[in-house]
Design a protein around this motif. Structure first.
Motif, PDB file in Angstrom:
ATOM      1  N   UNK A   2      -4.854 -18.288  98.807  1.00  0.00           N
ATOM      2  CA  UNK A   2      -4.696 -19.740  98.787  1.00  0.00           C
ATOM      3  C   UNK A   2      -3.221 -20.117  98.695  1.00  0.00           C
ATOM      4  N   UNK A   3      -2.495 -19.497  97.760  1.00  0.00           N
ATOM      5  CA  UNK A   3      -1.082 -19.819  97.574  1.00  0.00           C
ATOM      6  C   UNK A   3      -0.240 -19.361  98.759  1.00  0.00           C
ATOM      7  N   UNK A   4      -0.601 -18.246  99.380  1.00  0.00           N
ATOM      8  CA  UNK A   4       0.109 -17.804 100.580  1.00  0.00           C
ATOM      9  C   UNK A   4      -0.052 -18.823 101.701  1.00  0.00           C
ATOM     10  N   UNK A   5      -1.278 -19.257 101.911  1.00  0.00           N
ATOM     11  CA  UNK A   5      -1.541 -20.243 102.964  1.00  0.00           C
ATOM     12  C   UNK A   5      -0.842 -21.558 102.651  1.00  0.00           C
ATOM     13  N   UNK A   6      -0.865 -21.955 101.391  1.00  0.00           N
ATOM     14  CA  UNK A   6      -0.228 -23.204 100.981  1.00  0.00           C
ATOM     15  C   UNK A   6       1.281 -23.154 101.251  1.00  0.00           C
ATOM     16  N   UNK A   7       1.908 -22.032 100.962  1.00  0.00           N
ATOM     17  CA  UNK A   7       3.351 -21.893 101.176  1.00  0.00           C
ATOM     18  C   UNK A   7       3.726 -22.029 102.643  1.00  0.00           C
ATOM     19  N   UNK A   8       2.817 -21.640 103.531  1.00  0.00           N
ATOM     20  CA  UNK A   8       3.099 -21.666 104.965  1.00  0.00           C
ATOM     21  C   UNK A   8       2.767 -23.011 105.615  1.00  0.00           C
ATOM     22  N   UNK A   9       2.054 -23.872 104.886  1.00  0.00           N
ATOM     23  CA  UNK A   9       1.606 -25.142 105.467  1.00  0.00           C
ATOM     24  C   UNK A   9       2.789 -26.112 105.573  1.00  0.00           C
ATOM     25  N   UNK A  10       2.872 -26.831 106.680  1.00  0.00           N
ATOM     26  CA  UNK A  10       4.038 -27.692 106.915  1.00  0.00           C
ATOM     27  C   UNK A  10       3.699 -29.177 107.043  1.00  0.00           C
ATOM     28  N   UNK A  11       2.433 -29.549 106.879  1.00  0.00           N
ATOM     29  CA  UNK A  11       2.069 -30.966 106.928  1.00  0.00           C
ATOM     30  C   UNK A  11       0.806 -31.188 106.117  1.00  0.00           C
ATOM     31  N   UNK A  12       0.512 -32.475 105.837  1.00  0.00           N
ATOM     32  CA  UNK A  12      -0.708 -32.803 105.103  1.00  0.00           C
ATOM     33  C   UNK A  12      -1.955 -32.638 105.958  1.00  0.00           C
ATOM     34  N   UNK A  13      -1.807 -32.608 107.278  1.00  0.00           N
ATOM     35  CA  UNK A  13      -2.954 -32.474 108.155  1.00  0.00           C
ATOM     36  C   UNK A  13      -3.683 -31.167 107.890  1.00  0.00           C
ATOM     37  N   UNK A  14      -4.990 -31.242 107.750  1.00  0.00           N
ATOM     38  CA  UNK A  14      -5.849 -30.069 107.604  1.00  0.00           C
ATOM     39  C   UNK A  14      -5.450 -29.222 106.392  1.00  0.00           C
ATOM     40  N   UNK A  15      -4.969 -29.891 105.356  1.00  0.00           N
ATOM     41  CA  UNK A  15      -4.523 -29.171 104.168  1.00  0.00           C
ATOM     42  C   UNK A  15      -5.673 -28.431 103.497  1.00  0.00           C
ATOM     43  N   UNK A  16      -6.894 -28.928 103.677  1.00  0.00           N
ATOM     44  CA  UNK A  16      -8.042 -28.270 103.052  1.00  0.00           C
ATOM     45  C   UNK A  16      -8.266 -26.865 103.606  1.00  0.00           C
ATOM     46  N   UNK A  17      -7.654 -26.563 104.762  1.00  0.00           N
ATOM     47  CA  UNK A  17      -7.819 -25.230 105.328  1.00  0.00           C
ATOM     48  C   UNK A  17      -7.112 -24.151 104.505  1.00  0.00           C
ATOM     49  N   UNK A  18      -6.264 -24.546 103.563  1.00  0.00           N
ATOM     50  CA  UNK A  18      -5.649 -23.580 102.654  1.00  0.00           C
ATOM     51  C   UNK A  18      -6.678 -22.984 101.696  1.00  0.00           C
ATOM     52  N   UNK A  19      -7.765 -23.707 101.451  1.00  0.00           N
ATOM     53  CA  UNK A  19      -8.788 -23.242 100.515  1.00  0.00           C
ATOM     54  C   UNK A  19      -9.664 -22.194 101.184  1.00  0.00           C
ATOM     55  N   UNK A  20      -9.988 -21.120 100.495  1.00  0.00           N
ATOM     56  CA  UNK A  20     -10.847 -20.089 101.089  1.00  0.00           C
ATOM     57  C   UNK A  20     -12.189 -20.626 101.570  1.00  0.00           C
ATOM     58  N   UNK A  21     -12.793 -21.547 100.802  1.00  0.00           N
ATOM     59  CA  UNK A  21     -14.063 -22.152 101.175  1.00  0.00           C
ATOM     60  C   UNK A  21     -13.938 -23.668 101.222  1.00  0.00           C
ATOM     61  N   UNK A  22     -14.659 -24.273 102.139  1.00  0.00           N
ATOM     62  CA  UNK A  22     -14.732 -25.726 102.218  1.00  0.00           C
ATOM     63  C   UNK A  22     -15.951 -26.228 101.445  1.00  0.00           C
ATOM     64  N   UNK A  23     -15.932 -27.494 101.068  1.00  0.00           N
ATOM     65  CA  UNK A  23     -17.117 -28.113 100.483  1.00  0.00           C
ATOM     66  C   UNK A  23     -18.125 -28.356 101.604  1.00  0.00           C
ATOM     67  N   UNK A  24     -19.359 -27.930 101.386  1.00  0.00           N
ATOM     68  CA  UNK A  24     -20.431 -28.145 102.350  1.00  0.00           C
ATOM     69  C   UNK A  24     -21.450 -29.116 101.769  1.00  0.00           C
ATOM     70  N   UNK A  25     -21.822 -30.102 102.555  1.00  0.00           N
ATOM     71  CA  UNK A  25     -22.881 -31.039 102.174  1.00  0.00           C
ATOM     72  C   UNK A  25     -24.180 -30.588 102.815  1.00  0.00           C
ATOM     73  N   UNK A  26     -25.267 -30.650 102.064  1.00  0.00           N
ATOM     74  CA  UNK A  26     -26.576 -30.211 102.545  1.00  0.00           C
ATOM     75  C   UNK A  26     -27.630 -31.244 102.163  1.00  0.00           C
ATOM     76  N   UNK A  27     -28.732 -31.221 102.897  1.00  0.00           N
ATOM     77  CA  UNK A  27     -29.846 -32.093 102.551  1.00  0.00           C
ATOM     78  C   UNK A  27     -31.112 -31.600 103.238  1.00  0.00           C
TER      79      UNK A  27
END
Length: 241
Positions: free
Chosen positions: A204-229
């Motif tokens: 996570x921290x490696x990916x965060x260090x390489x990120x250069x904009x706020x766009x798609x910042x959630x992609x730094x997280x290993x898992x995304x939040x999934x909604x189900x129903x």
């Protein structure tokens, strides 16, 4: 209680957001971390909340750093985990549900095991299904207007979690971006003792260090939040209640 490392991780994220966006550190901490909830301030997210403002005012400097981390953890320890749990209708073992409307029930999960075993290990799978069966039976008996069961968490990325539910529930999963204020996102960094998992934080921290904009910042997280129903009837049939 959570360890200081869990708060340090969120401070690192907020500092990166501040650098990329130009917003104040206080604003980044409010919008992009789970601190507001961890301080027991509820889920209405009022930036003018008196306690939140006291926290922001006490930040030692605008750059964060170790002084900011120490202040944040001391602030948390004043009243750790005060009124942070969501309001629920009923609880069974590790699971509970709340009514988000008259006809919608939302499932919640927490580790209710008292020993060192993971609540989602294979040996506990039948116990978790029993938790859910009892909870769904309660829902059918006392909240019979519920027609839809929903959920949202990083946990739905895990086979060990999805296999506990009706297939239609797991297959409905869709990613929900921007859940930065919620434990449904940040919880992935904690083990079942509430300690930070280094195996998750390092990438996570490696990916965060390489990120250069706020766009798609959630992609730094290993898992995304999934909604189900899924329809409530799917649950009644699956658990035989």
């Amino acid at each position: 209680m959570f360890s200081k490392a869990f708060f340090d991780l969120q401070l690192s994220f907020a500092e990166k957001v501040r650098t990329l966006s130009g917003m104040s550190l206080g604003s980044a901490l409010f919008e992009y971390t789970n601190l507001y909830v961890r301080f027991g301030l509820g889920r209405e997210f009022d930036a003018q909340n008196e306690t939140w403002q006291a926290y922001v005012a006490g930040l030692p400097d605008t750059e964060g750093g170790e002084a900011g981390r120490e202040w944040t953890y001391r602030f948390y320890l004043k009243d750790p985990e005060a009124t942070t749990a969501p309001a629920v209708v009923a609880t069974s073992g590790c699971f509970s549900y709340a009514l988000s409307s008259v006809d919608r029930a939302r499932l919640h999960f927490r580790n209710a095991e008292t020993d060192s075993s993971s609540p989602l290990c294979a040996a506990r799978a039948e116990r978790r299904r029993a938790d859910l069966s009892a909870l769904v039976e309660h829902m059918k008996r006392t909240a019979n207007e519920v027609s839809l069961v929903t959920g949202g968490s990083w946990l739905y990325n895990l086979d060990a979690y999805r296999r506990l539910f009706p297939p239609a529930y797991g297959s409905s999963a869709r990613a929900v971006p921007g859940r930065y204020q919620s434990m449904t996102l940040w919880g992935q960094f904690l083990d079942h003792h509430g300690q930070v998992k280094e195996s998750m934080t390092r990438p996570f921290l490696r990916s965060l260090a390489q990120h250069t904009s706020l766009d798609r910042l959630e992609e730094c997280f290993p898992f995304q939040v999934l909604a189900v129903q899924a329809p409530a009837q799917e649950f009644y049939d699956f658990y035989g209640v």
